[in-house]
Every structure is written in C-alpha cells, then in structure tokens.
Design an enzyme around this catalytic site. Structure first.
Site, short mmCIF file in Angstrom:
data_model
loop_
_atom_site.label_atom_id
_atom_site.label_comp_id
_atom_site.label_asym_id
_atom_site.label_seq_id
_atom_site.Cartn_x
_atom_site.Cartn_y
_atom_site.Cartn_z
N CYS A 53 40.48 57.66 58.69
CA CYS A 53 41.68 58.30 57.57
C CYS A 53 42.71 56.92 57.38
CB CYS A 53 41.22 59.21 57.40
SG CYS A 53 42.76 59.77 56.02
N CYS A 105 43.05 66.23 57.20
CA CYS A 105 43.95 66.37 56.38
C CYS A 105 44.08 66.68 54.79
CB CYS A 105 45.25 64.68 56.45
SG CYS A 105 44.16 63.47 56.19
N CYS A 127 30.96 57.15 47.96
CA CYS A 127 32.20 55.63 47.01
C CYS A 127 33.68 56.17 47.52
CB CYS A 127 31.94 55.58 45.59
SG CYS A 127 32.66 55.03 44.50
#
Length: 138
Positions: A53, A105, A127
């Site tokens: 991330c 988060c 995706c």
C-alpha cells in the site's frame, strides 16, 4: 472516503494524508478515484517482488499472483492474505462492484471482479490502481 465507524490501525486526518501523498495519490487512495488506464507504472511490469500500500506500506500482493488481463491496470488473482484487504460493495456506477481497500489504513486500491474467464486459480481479478501501490523488488 473511509468508513468513519471503522477504526483502522493507521489513522490520519486529511491534512496529514495530503502532506504525505501527491495530489494524484490522495485522489485515488483517500477519495476512491481511479487513474487512467494504461498509464500506471505497474500495469505491464514483470518485476518479482511484493506490492505494498503506497499510503501505509502494508504488504498486499505478490508478483506471483499478478497476471496480464490487458484491462489497463495491474491485475492480481489473490491478495497476499485475506486480512490485508477489505471489501466494500460499490453501486456508484449503477452496477454492483466490489471495492478493495487496504485493511490497515482504509485506502482505496481498486475493485475485484469474478467470473470473467481468465485462466487464474481463483477466477478473480483484483483490478488495482498502480498509484495505490509501491513495488519492493525481491
């Protein structure tokens, strides 16, 4: 953008996120935007490693689960572990989609689709916006 009732391990104000992320990153990660197709840095990469991330550095996907879907965004058939992502039903475009967020988060990553006929072990296509990720090469 995030579920205000959910307590994520990483919690920051919009001002804090804006200070850490570029305007484009903030738009996608924190406002559930979408980058244009075929422009992301990871759309066609074959580099072996772990995708994290971009907002909080949580490991989300491995390159071994990335496949060529030719849809314009990086595609994966499974997350690193189910507890790394969360799923939110999305009806914004008049159809049912399933949004994928970082479970650490609450940042928007993309959407997951099933039953599209790709020859993957899960019949799922995560995706994911390139701008939502950073790749740490093996």
């Amino acid at each position: 953008m995030t579920d205000e009732t959910k307590q994520y391990a990483v919690q920051k104000s919009d001002a804090e996120w804006k200070a850490e992320l570029s305007p484009a990153e903030f738009h996608v990660l924190r406002q559930a935007g979408t980058e244009r197709p075929f422009v992301g840095e990871y759309t066609d990469t074959k580099t072996v490693g772990v995708y994290k991330c971009r907002a909080c550095d949580t490991e989300l996907f491995r390159s071994e689960t990335k496949f060529d879907s030719h849809c314009g965004w990086p595609s994966f058939f499974a997350p690193l572990a189910e507890d790394r992502v969360e799923y939110i039903e999305d009806h914004d475009l008049g159809m049912k989609r399933v949004e994928v967020r970082c479970a650490n988060c609450g940042s928007h990553l993309g959407h997951v689709f099933e039953g599209e006929g790709y020859g993957t072990p899960t019949d799922l296509r995560y995706c994911i916006n390139s701008i939502s990720l950073t790749l740490t090469p093996a």
